[in-house]
Write a protein that holds these residues in place. Structure first.
Motif, PDB file in Angstrom:
ATOM      1  N   ARG A  21       6.840  -4.543  -4.401  1.00  0.00           N
ATOM      2  CA  ARG A  21       5.762  -4.331  -3.429  1.00  0.00           C
ATOM      3  C   ARG A  21       4.804  -3.243  -3.898  1.00  0.00           C
ATOM      4  N   SER A  53       5.460 -14.263  -1.538  1.00  0.00           N
ATOM      5  CA  SER A  53       4.927 -14.358  -0.171  1.00  0.00           C
ATOM      6  C   SER A  53       5.678 -13.438   0.782  1.00  0.00           C
ATOM      7  N   HIS A  54       6.990 -13.356   0.619  1.00  0.00           N
ATOM      8  CA  HIS A  54       7.787 -12.451   1.458  1.00  0.00           C
ATOM      9  C   HIS A  54       7.335 -11.004   1.268  1.00  0.00           C
ATOM     10  N   LYS A  57       4.063 -10.386   2.858  1.00  0.00           N
ATOM     11  CA  LYS A  57       4.214 -10.336   4.320  1.00  0.00           C
ATOM     12  C   LYS A  57       4.708  -8.957   4.760  1.00  0.00           C
ATOM     13  N   ARG A  60       1.847  -6.594   4.605  1.00  0.00           N
ATOM     14  CA  ARG A  60       0.935  -6.847   5.737  1.00  0.00           C
ATOM     15  C   ARG A  60       1.519  -6.292   7.027  1.00  0.00           C
ATOM     16  N   SER A  61       2.802  -6.518   7.255  1.00  0.00           N
ATOM     17  CA  SER A  61       3.457  -6.032   8.479  1.00  0.00           C
ATOM     18  C   SER A  61       3.442  -4.512   8.563  1.00  0.00           C
ATOM     19  N   ASP A  66      -4.364  -6.733   4.216  1.00  0.00           N
ATOM     20  CA  ASP A  66      -4.872  -7.765   5.111  1.00  0.00           C
ATOM     21  C   ASP A  66      -5.199  -8.963   4.240  1.00  0.00           C
ATOM     22  N   CYS A  67      -5.397 -10.125   4.853  1.00  0.00           N
ATOM     23  CA  CYS A  67      -5.649 -11.314   4.057  1.00  0.00           C
ATOM     24  C   CYS A  67      -6.528 -12.294   4.807  1.00  0.00           C
ATOM     25  N   TYR A  76      -5.946 -11.377  -0.650  1.00  0.00           N
ATOM     26  CA  TYR A  76      -5.427 -10.139  -0.078  1.00  0.00           C
ATOM     27  C   TYR A  76      -6.267  -8.949  -0.512  1.00  0.00           C
TER      28      TYR A  76
END
Length: 110
Positions: A21, A53-54, A57, A60-61, A66-67, A76
């Motif tokens: 990440r 993707s995980h 996510k 983002r969380s 943002d995307c 993104y």
């Protein structure tokens, strides 16, 4: 620092605690134009698309990315205010912090 802000910062730092990440955030932030398509960043990792993707996510969380979907691709970008919050809490005003006398007065026996 308020309790709410500390909670927000902890979520951001926790999300960045994973090397994948952290690399994703760095790749997106340094990408031309300040945004990157998933198709541009996936090749930088030896991971499956669902795993990428995980991780996206999670970022983002945590409020770091943002995307937006454009056709079949998702683009993104880093949220600048999130990076400002992270850097603000890491900066110390007036230079290095000097330990108080209470911290330096007691020595722990070896």
């Amino acid at each position: 620092m308020t309790e709410d802000w500390a909670g927000d910062l902890a979520r951001m730092f926790k999300a960045l605690g994973d090397p994948v990440r952290l690399r994703l955030l760095s790749l997106i932030a340094s990408h031309a134009g300040g945004e990157a398509c998933v198709c541009d960043i996936s090749a930088s990792f030896d991971l499956s698309q669902p795993t990428i993707s995980h991780h996206l996510k999670v970022l983002r969380s945590a409020g770091l990315l943002d995307c937006e979907r454009r056709g079949t691709w998702v683009y993104y970008w880093v949220i600048p205010s999130a990076l400002q919050q992270l850097s603000a809490v890491l900066l110390t005003e007036g230079g290095p912090v000097v330990p108080s006398e209470a911290c330096t007065a007691t020595e722990v026996p070896a």
